[in-house]
Design an enzyme around this catalytic site. Structure first.
Site, PDB file in Angstrom:
ATOM      1  N   ARG A 181       7.108   0.873  -2.724  1.00  0.00           N
ATOM      2  CA  ARG A 181       7.749   1.399  -1.519  1.00  0.00           C
ATOM      3  C   ARG A 181       8.542   0.333  -0.795  1.00  0.00           C
ATOM      4  NH1 ARG A 181       2.468   4.192   1.172  1.00  0.00           N
ATOM      5  NH2 ARG A 181       1.677   5.054  -0.761  1.00  0.00           N
ATOM      6  N   GLU A 232      -3.776  -1.504  -6.715  1.00  0.00           N
ATOM      7  CA  GLU A 232      -2.503  -0.786  -6.869  1.00  0.00           C
ATOM      8  C   GLU A 232      -1.484  -1.355  -5.897  1.00  0.00           C
ATOM      9  OE1 GLU A 232      -2.942   3.424  -5.945  1.00  0.00           O
ATOM     10  OE2 GLU A 232      -0.848   3.532  -5.326  1.00  0.00           O
ATOM     11  N   LYS A 263      -5.710  11.631  -8.855  1.00  0.00           N
ATOM     12  CA  LYS A 263      -5.839  11.117  -7.487  1.00  0.00           C
ATOM     13  C   LYS A 263      -5.947  12.330  -6.565  1.00  0.00           C
ATOM     14  CE  LYS A 263      -2.377   9.041  -4.377  1.00  0.00           C
ATOM     15  NZ  LYS A 263      -2.276   7.672  -3.829  1.00  0.00           N
TER      16      LYS A 263
HETATM   17  C1  3PG Z   1      -1.487   5.585   0.002  1.00  0.00           C
HETATM   18  O1  3PG Z   1      -1.046   5.988  -1.054  1.00  0.00           O
HETATM   19  O2  3PG Z   1      -0.803   4.999   0.869  1.00  0.00           O
HETATM   20  C2  3PG Z   1      -2.923   5.771   0.197  1.00  0.00           C
HETATM   21  O3  3PG Z   1      -3.296   7.051   0.216  1.00  0.00           O
HETATM   22  C3  3PG Z   1      -3.466   4.879   1.268  1.00  0.00           C
HETATM   23  O4  3PG Z   1      -4.132   5.552   2.223  1.00  0.00           O
HETATM   24  P1  3PG Z   1      -4.759   4.746   3.444  1.00  0.00           P
HETATM   25  O5  3PG Z   1      -3.689   3.806   3.961  1.00  0.00           O
HETATM   26  O6  3PG Z   1      -5.117   5.794   4.444  1.00  0.00           O
HETATM   27  O7  3PG Z   1      -5.949   3.994   2.905  1.00  0.00           O
END
Ligand code: 3PG
Length: 211
Positions: free
Chosen positions: A47, A43, A131
């Site tokens: 952002r 994914e 999710k």
């Molecule tokens: C996100 O959407 O940024 C995720 O939940 C990633 O989480 P993490 O950086 O703690 O793995």
């Protein structure tokens, strides 16, 4: 080959890397490093200004992978992700606007939930792959286990604060399809273009699915 369902895409890797990319120039090499390490689904989060270009580059570099776009917050984000070639979308939550956009386009979509009521709302929109976010900041694997009795038709992809030692507890649950995490691609390795190091981490992530 017929397009894979969301469930089939998520089942392709026990760990789904979550990628924040600031430079689309490195995206193709990164995708290849992940695939070389056995990762088949990942994914890219929407952002950064480069995220859409990065997703396009990854689709081109690794057509064999299933690549989603995350942090979709509006119907316009859904449109942008689809136009860029994302094979599925991810959101930290779900709104009526997002649900309507998904229904209109049949775009495979993984919305975020953290309560039973939110699961019920998502199910009412026909969404059954969800999710669980923020997994470690909320109730962890115990929550997913508790949901299995009331929502046996729902599969969860937990994300948020999950590190390698936490993963086996999630993957042991029959209603957990894959675990999301950013740890597979540490920012400093990306900055150094350490593709061998990233492939090694991808191999570590893929090994969670080994019998
Ligand atoms: C996100 O959407 O940024 C995720 O939940 C990633 O989480 P993490 O950086 O703690 O793995």
């Amino acid at each position: 080959m017929a397009a894979l369902t969301l469930r089939e895409m998520l089942a392709r890797s026990p760990v789904m890397p979550i990628l924040t990319l600031h430079d689309a120039q490195v995206a193709g090499d990164l995708a290849q490093a992940l695939v070389k390490g056995g990762i088949k689904v990942f994914e890219v989060v929407m952002r950064t200004p480069q995220s859409v270009a990065a997703l396009r580059a990854m689709r081109e570099a690794t057509p064999e992978a299933s690549i989603g776009m995350g942090t979709l917050l509006t119907a316009e984000d859904v449109h942008t992700a689809r136009q860029a070639g994302a094979q599925f979308g991810v959101s930290p939550g779900l709104t009526p606007e997002l649900a309507a956009a998904i229904q209109a386009t049949q775009f495979p979509f993984l919305p975020g939930v953290a309560t039973a009521s939110e699961v019920m709302q998502a199910r009412a929109w026909g969404l059954k792959e969800l999710k669980y976010f923020p997994a470690q900041g909320a109730h962890g694997a115990a929550w997913i286990k508790d949901m299995s009795g009331v929502f046996p038709d729902v599969l969860f992809c937990p994300t948020g604060g999950i590190r390698p030692p936490d993963i086996p507890a999630y993957l042991a649950l029959p209603n957990c399809c894959t675990v999301g995490g950013s740890w597979v691609v540490p920012p400093e390795r990306l900055k150094d273009r350490d593709w061998a190091g990233i492939t090694a981490l991808a191999q570590q992530a893929s090994a969670f699915g080994a019998p």
